[in-house]
Motif scaffolding. Structure first.
Motif, mmCIF file in Angstrom:
data_model
loop_
_atom_site.group_PDB
_atom_site.id
_atom_site.type_symbol
_atom_site.label_atom_id
_atom_site.label_comp_id
_atom_site.label_asym_id
_atom_site.label_seq_id
_atom_site.Cartn_x
_atom_site.Cartn_y
_atom_site.Cartn_z
ATOM 1 N N ALA A 16 74.803 19.026 68.435
ATOM 2 C CA ALA A 16 74.047 18.869 67.205
ATOM 3 C C ALA A 16 74.376 17.577 66.496
ATOM 4 O O ALA A 16 73.624 17.113 65.655
ATOM 5 C CB ALA A 16 74.311 20.050 66.278
ATOM 6 N N SER A 37 66.630 19.368 60.615
ATOM 7 C CA SER A 37 66.751 20.746 61.098
ATOM 8 C C SER A 37 65.433 21.476 60.917
ATOM 9 O O SER A 37 64.554 21.052 60.167
ATOM 10 C CB SER A 37 67.875 21.490 60.352
ATOM 11 O OG SER A 37 67.562 21.568 58.959
ATOM 12 N N THR A 53 64.061 23.852 74.012
ATOM 13 C CA THR A 53 64.917 22.691 73.838
ATOM 14 C C THR A 53 64.305 21.758 72.806
ATOM 15 O O THR A 53 63.143 21.352 72.948
ATOM 16 C CB THR A 53 65.099 21.925 75.161
ATOM 17 O OG1 THR A 53 65.705 22.787 76.117
ATOM 18 C CG2 THR A 53 65.970 20.694 74.961
ATOM 19 N N GLN A 75 69.087 19.627 72.236
ATOM 20 C CA GLN A 75 69.913 20.826 72.112
ATOM 21 C C GLN A 75 69.053 22.056 72.282
ATOM 22 O O GLN A 75 67.863 22.056 71.969
ATOM 23 C CB GLN A 75 70.624 20.866 70.756
ATOM 24 C CG GLN A 75 69.686 20.963 69.571
ATOM 25 C CD GLN A 75 70.435 21.102 68.253
ATOM 26 O OE1 GLN A 75 70.677 22.222 67.799
ATOM 27 N NE2 GLN A 75 70.831 19.971 67.665
ATOM 28 N N VAL A 77 67.710 25.573 71.349
ATOM 29 C CA VAL A 77 67.466 26.283 70.094
ATOM 30 C C VAL A 77 68.263 27.584 70.106
ATOM 31 O O VAL A 77 68.345 28.284 71.125
ATOM 32 C CB VAL A 77 65.959 26.550 69.924
ATOM 33 C CG1 VAL A 77 65.699 27.471 68.741
ATOM 34 C CG2 VAL A 77 65.221 25.233 69.760
ATOM 35 N N TYR A 83 67.580 24.983 64.964
ATOM 36 C CA TYR A 83 68.262 23.826 65.555
ATOM 37 C C TYR A 83 68.647 22.897 64.414
ATOM 38 O O TYR A 83 68.113 22.987 63.297
ATOM 39 C CB TYR A 83 67.358 23.097 66.548
ATOM 40 C CG TYR A 83 66.281 22.279 65.866
ATOM 41 C CD1 TYR A 83 66.484 20.928 65.577
ATOM 42 C CD2 TYR A 83 65.079 22.870 65.435
ATOM 43 C CE1 TYR A 83 65.518 20.192 64.912
ATOM 44 C CE2 TYR A 83 64.110 22.138 64.777
ATOM 45 C CZ TYR A 83 64.333 20.797 64.516
ATOM 46 O OH TYR A 83 63.391 20.060 63.842
ATOM 47 N N SER A 84 69.563 21.941 64.700
ATOM 48 C CA SER A 84 69.952 20.982 63.667
ATOM 49 C C SER A 84 70.569 19.764 64.341
ATOM 50 O O SER A 84 71.503 19.876 65.133
ATOM 51 C CB SER A 84 70.971 21.607 62.697
ATOM 52 O OG SER A 84 71.365 20.657 61.712
#
Length: 507
Positions: A16, A37, A53, A75, A77, A83-84
């Motif tokens: 992240a 995010s 993703t 990244q 999820v 996500y962030s």
């Protein structure tokens, strides 16, 4: 489930926090960090989902190649759909972009923020640089941008069927090439099943998709093949670039079965009617054959049979034939039924045909004066009629001494068998006579002339009876010894079967 291109540039990192990627800052304050995010949602009720993703794209200083967009990080999820990306520098004037890859097994489309359909990276310029759609995200130093969400939509399932435009029969192995709109590049390519059906998944939403149908390998229909076509009947001429076709909007989550195509066979039709030349009666059961003509040598013409049929009860016929520019046929008519045996064979337009048997190479001799019939693809050529005439014999009777016409002379038509009388007639005021409607089954006849009457009673007793040509005859019974046969060709007239009668001895 998108058709992704190979990723260019910086390898993805499953973290992240992304600091130190050479991101071009928007201000001199490089110590302040920012973040982006959001949540990935699916369905009409926006339920959070995992298994997606998130990919961050932003401008990166690539040294020698300058500054350009690259994949900075990615990244998975989380289980709650969130996500962030943290530890980000402020953006330059181009901003960041975030895209969401659903995976090859997903039934949802890839997309970039804000709900923009995504079909893979594009390399715009320079090694390693990439480009994605979507809305740019401006980020100031230390700013936390939230709500950069994805609202995933299902792939749009489209179905269709490709058929023969004439018979309606499904055509297999037709290549369907779908072009996606919104500048997302080519779409899927599929081939029709044996029954002509096909299914494909495309990007939904207002993509203005189009589809073209390549029939070069089509099966299950005409051996002559089919014309290529694009959706909604847009012509695709041979050798021409693939046209756009009529665009359509595939609706996500809604099967669409209207993307069909009815392909035109590479054929045309020739039709007409067959009638008797002497009575005008319509003739059923006449064999109609189309020949592909070969080279003409002098007055001779040969051709190979391409299609054949028989005239219907009303005398009509129709032939379906391979067609195209410069394609033409010689159409011929021949009778085989016993009750129509008197009518001669003929080729269009109204040329007597001897119906010669096919040679070893399959060619048949045709009248060199036949009129070829040109047929273009999809064309319906009508009015190619046959007017069949029976064989006939004609001539004139005169006085050998005066060369004047002799009227009232009995003319006898005899068959090949000795003593076989077929027809009788008399000469008219001009001395002329004719026999018509002669069966083609009898190829030779004998003609005799009598001025005394077949019963022996006195009529025109001043002339001696004879058979053609100047052969003495008793005036009754069998023909005179040495009589010359008159050949009769069906559909033609044997002319000049005449007689110059000599005066009989006075009683």
């Amino acid at each position: 489930m998108a058709r992704r291109l190979v990723r260019w540039g910086v390898a993805a990192v499953a973290t992240a926090s992304v600091i130190g990627f050479g991101i071009v800052p928007a201000s001199a304050d490089d110590t302040a960090t920012a973040s982006i995010s959001g949540t990935v949602l699916v369905g009409s009720t926006d339920v959070p989902t995992a298994g997606v993703t998130a990919i961050l794209v932003g401008d990166v200083d690539s040294g020698f190649f300058g500054v350009g967009p690259k994949e900075i990080a990615s990244q998975a999820v989380g289980a709650n759909g969130t996500y962030s990306f943290t530890g980000l520098a402020a953006s330059d004037s181009n901003g960041y972009k975030v895209c969401f890859e659903t995976g090859s097994s997903s039934s949802y489309e890839d997309q970039c923020w804000q709900d923009v359909a995504w079909d893979g990276f594009v390399a715009p310029s320079g090694p390693g640089f990439i480009e994605v759609p979507g809305t740019a995200i401006s980020l100031t130093a230390g700013q936390a941008r939230t709500g950069i969400d994805a609202h995933l939509v299902p792939w749009a399932l489209i179905t269709g069927k490709v058929t023969d435009a004439v018979t309606g029969k499904g055509l297999g192995n037709v290549h369907v090439d779908i072009t996606a709109g919104n500048d997302t590049g080519p779409g899927p390519e599929v081939d029709t099943a044996a029954d002509g059906t096909w299914t494909a998944e495309v990007l939904g939403g207002p993509n203005k998709n189009s589809a073209c149908f390549n029939a070069s390998d089509a099966t299950g229909g005409s051996s002559a093949g089919y014309l290529n076509q694009c959706y909604n009947g847009v012509a695709w001429p041979d050798g021409a670039p693939q046209p756009t076709g009529t665009q359509f909007n595939a609706i996500s989550g809604s099967p669409r079965s209207q993307i069909n195509a009815a392909l035109t066979p590479r054929v045309g039709t020739i039709s007409g009617r067959v009638a008797a030349g002497d009575t005008g009666a319509l003739l059923p059961g006449v064999t109609v054959t189309a020949f592909a003509p070969g080279a003409v040598k002098g007055a001779a013409l040969t051709g190979k049979a391409v299609a054949t049929t028989k005239s219907a009860g009303d005398g009509t016929y129709s032939l379906s034939l391979p067609a195209g520019d410069g394609v033409s046929y010689v159409v011929c008519f021949s009778t085989t039924l016993a009750n129509e045996a008197k009518y001669g064979a003929q080729c269009y337009g109204y040329q007597a045909w001897s119906k010669r048997a096919a040679a070893a190479d399959g060619t048949v001799a045709l009248p060199g004066t036949s009129t070829p019939v040109a047929v273009a693809v999809g064309q319906k050529v009508t009015g190619i009629n046959g007017l069949l005439n029976p064989g006939s014999i004609s001539g004139r009777v005169t006085s050998a001494a005066t060369r004047k016409a002799v009227a009232g002379v009995t003319v006898v038509l005899m068959g090949p068998t000795t003593g076989q009388y077929v027809l009788l007639t008399k000469t008219d005021a001009s001395g002329a006579y004719s026999f018509g409607g002669l069966p083609q089954a009898s190829s030779s006849y004998y003609v005799c002339f009598n001025s005394t009457g077949l019963d022996g009673k006195s009529e025109l007793t001043q002339y001696n009876p004879q058979c053609w040509q100047n052969v003495a005859w008793a005036g009754h019974g069998p023909r005179g010894a040495g009589s010359v046969a008159v050949p009769v060709t069906s559909g033609a007239t044997s002319k000049g079967i005449s007689a110059a009668l000599t005066a009989a001895a006075s009683a």
